[in-house]
Scaffold this active site. Structure first.
Site, short mmCIF file in Angstrom:
data_model
loop_
_atom_site.label_atom_id
_atom_site.label_comp_id
_atom_site.label_asym_id
_atom_site.label_seq_id
_atom_site.Cartn_x
_atom_site.Cartn_y
_atom_site.Cartn_z
N HIS A 9 41.92 88.74 33.60
CA HIS A 9 40.69 87.96 33.37
C HIS A 9 39.58 88.34 34.35
O HIS A 9 38.40 88.24 34.02
CB HIS A 9 41.00 86.46 33.50
CG HIS A 9 41.58 86.10 34.84
ND1 HIS A 9 42.89 86.39 35.17
CD2 HIS A 9 41.04 85.51 35.93
CE1 HIS A 9 43.13 85.99 36.41
NE2 HIS A 9 42.03 85.45 36.89
N CYS A 65 41.16 95.01 37.51
CA CYS A 65 41.27 93.59 37.86
C CYS A 65 40.09 93.27 38.77
O CYS A 65 39.15 94.06 38.86
CB CYS A 65 42.63 93.27 38.49
SG CYS A 65 43.00 94.09 40.04
N THR A 67 39.80 93.30 41.97
CA THR A 67 39.68 94.27 43.07
C THR A 67 40.16 95.67 42.70
O THR A 67 39.85 96.63 43.41
CB THR A 67 40.54 93.80 44.25
OG1 THR A 67 41.91 93.69 43.78
CG2 THR A 67 40.07 92.46 44.79
N GLY A 70 45.68 94.79 42.72
CA GLY A 70 46.90 94.24 42.10
C GLY A 70 47.39 95.09 40.95
O GLY A 70 48.59 95.39 40.84
N ARG A 132 50.38 123.95 45.62
CA ARG A 132 51.03 123.16 46.68
C ARG A 132 51.03 121.68 46.34
O ARG A 132 51.89 120.92 46.80
CB ARG A 132 50.37 123.42 48.03
CG ARG A 132 48.95 122.89 48.16
CD ARG A 132 48.30 123.34 49.47
NE ARG A 132 47.01 122.73 49.70
CZ ARG A 132 45.87 123.13 49.13
NH1 ARG A 132 45.88 124.13 48.24
NH2 ARG A 132 44.73 122.52 49.39
N HIS A 133 50.06 121.27 45.54
CA HIS A 133 49.99 119.85 45.19
C HIS A 133 51.13 119.45 44.25
O HIS A 133 51.58 118.30 44.28
CB HIS A 133 48.63 119.53 44.56
CG HIS A 133 47.50 119.84 45.49
ND1 HIS A 133 47.32 119.18 46.68
CD2 HIS A 133 46.52 120.79 45.43
CE1 HIS A 133 46.27 119.68 47.31
NE2 HIS A 133 45.77 120.67 46.57
N ARG A 136 54.08 118.38 46.24
CA ARG A 136 53.93 117.02 46.77
C ARG A 136 54.15 115.97 45.69
O ARG A 136 54.72 114.90 45.94
CB ARG A 136 52.55 116.89 47.43
CG ARG A 136 52.46 117.79 48.65
CD ARG A 136 51.07 118.15 49.07
NE ARG A 136 51.12 119.14 50.16
CZ ARG A 136 50.07 119.83 50.57
NH1 ARG A 136 48.89 119.65 50.01
NH2 ARG A 136 50.20 120.71 51.55
C1 RB5 Z 1 42.82 87.35 40.04
O1 RB5 Z 1 42.35 86.20 40.62
C2 RB5 Z 1 42.88 88.47 41.05
O2 RB5 Z 1 43.84 88.17 42.02
C3 RB5 Z 1 43.19 89.77 40.35
O3 RB5 Z 1 42.18 90.05 39.45
C4 RB5 Z 1 43.35 91.00 41.21
O4 RB5 Z 1 42.17 91.30 41.89
C5 RB5 Z 1 44.53 91.08 42.06
O5 RB5 Z 1 44.73 92.03 42.83
#
Ligand code: RB5
Length: 151
Positions: A9, A65, A67, A70, A132-133, A136
């Protein structure tokens, strides 16, 4: 080329914009959700898209997401997935050239839509350098398979 797209979301709007961008470029994709801004658990959606890449139903994944963090953690737990959180064009290029990343992760609260589109264009058009990559990457696979690495 077929792309697996997913978001929670927290990045629903970015995912919808990414889909429009892919459509404009004529790139085929499958949307693995989520399908509204209602709160959901990001590992489920990251898992679906990453699994589609791991099972070769899709060539690459774009998973978002709030950030990017996650979903990258979740995607990287799927065997065969090399997911990279990218926040600029150089990272999008280098993670293809050196890490042979097959999933790009982004945060809706971290990058603008315009930057996301530029990173996607670079990510999808940059080849792995091999050499070389590849050695790895093979070591990453060894870790995945529980092999104990030495130096
Ligand atoms: C959701 O609130 C948030 O935790 C998710 O979108 C994400 O950024 C998690 O790493």
């Amino acid at each position: 080329m077929k792309i697996a797209v997913a978001a929670d979301h927290g990045a629903f709007e970015l995912k919808e914009a990414v889909k429009k961008h892919l459509e404009e470029k004529g790139i085929e994709f499958t949307d693995y959700g989520c399908f509204s801004k209602e709160s959901v658990d990001y590992p489920r959606y990251a898992y679906l898209a990453a699994s589609a890449v791991a099972e070769k139903e899709c060539d690459f994944g774009i998973i978002c997401c709030t950030t990017g963090l996650g979903v990258s953690m979740a995607a990287n737990k799927v065997k065969g997935i090399r997911a990279a959180v990218c926040t600029n064009e150089m990272l999008a290029e280098m993670t293809r050239r050196h890490n042979n990343a097959n999933v790009i992760c982004m945060g809706q609260n971290v990058v603008s839509q315009e930057l996301a589109f530029r990173m996607i264009d670079i990510f999808l058009s940059t080849d792995f350098e091999g050499g070389r990559h590849q050695r790895r990457i093979n070591l990453l696979t060894d870790i995945e398979n529980g092999k104990k690495l030495t130096v």
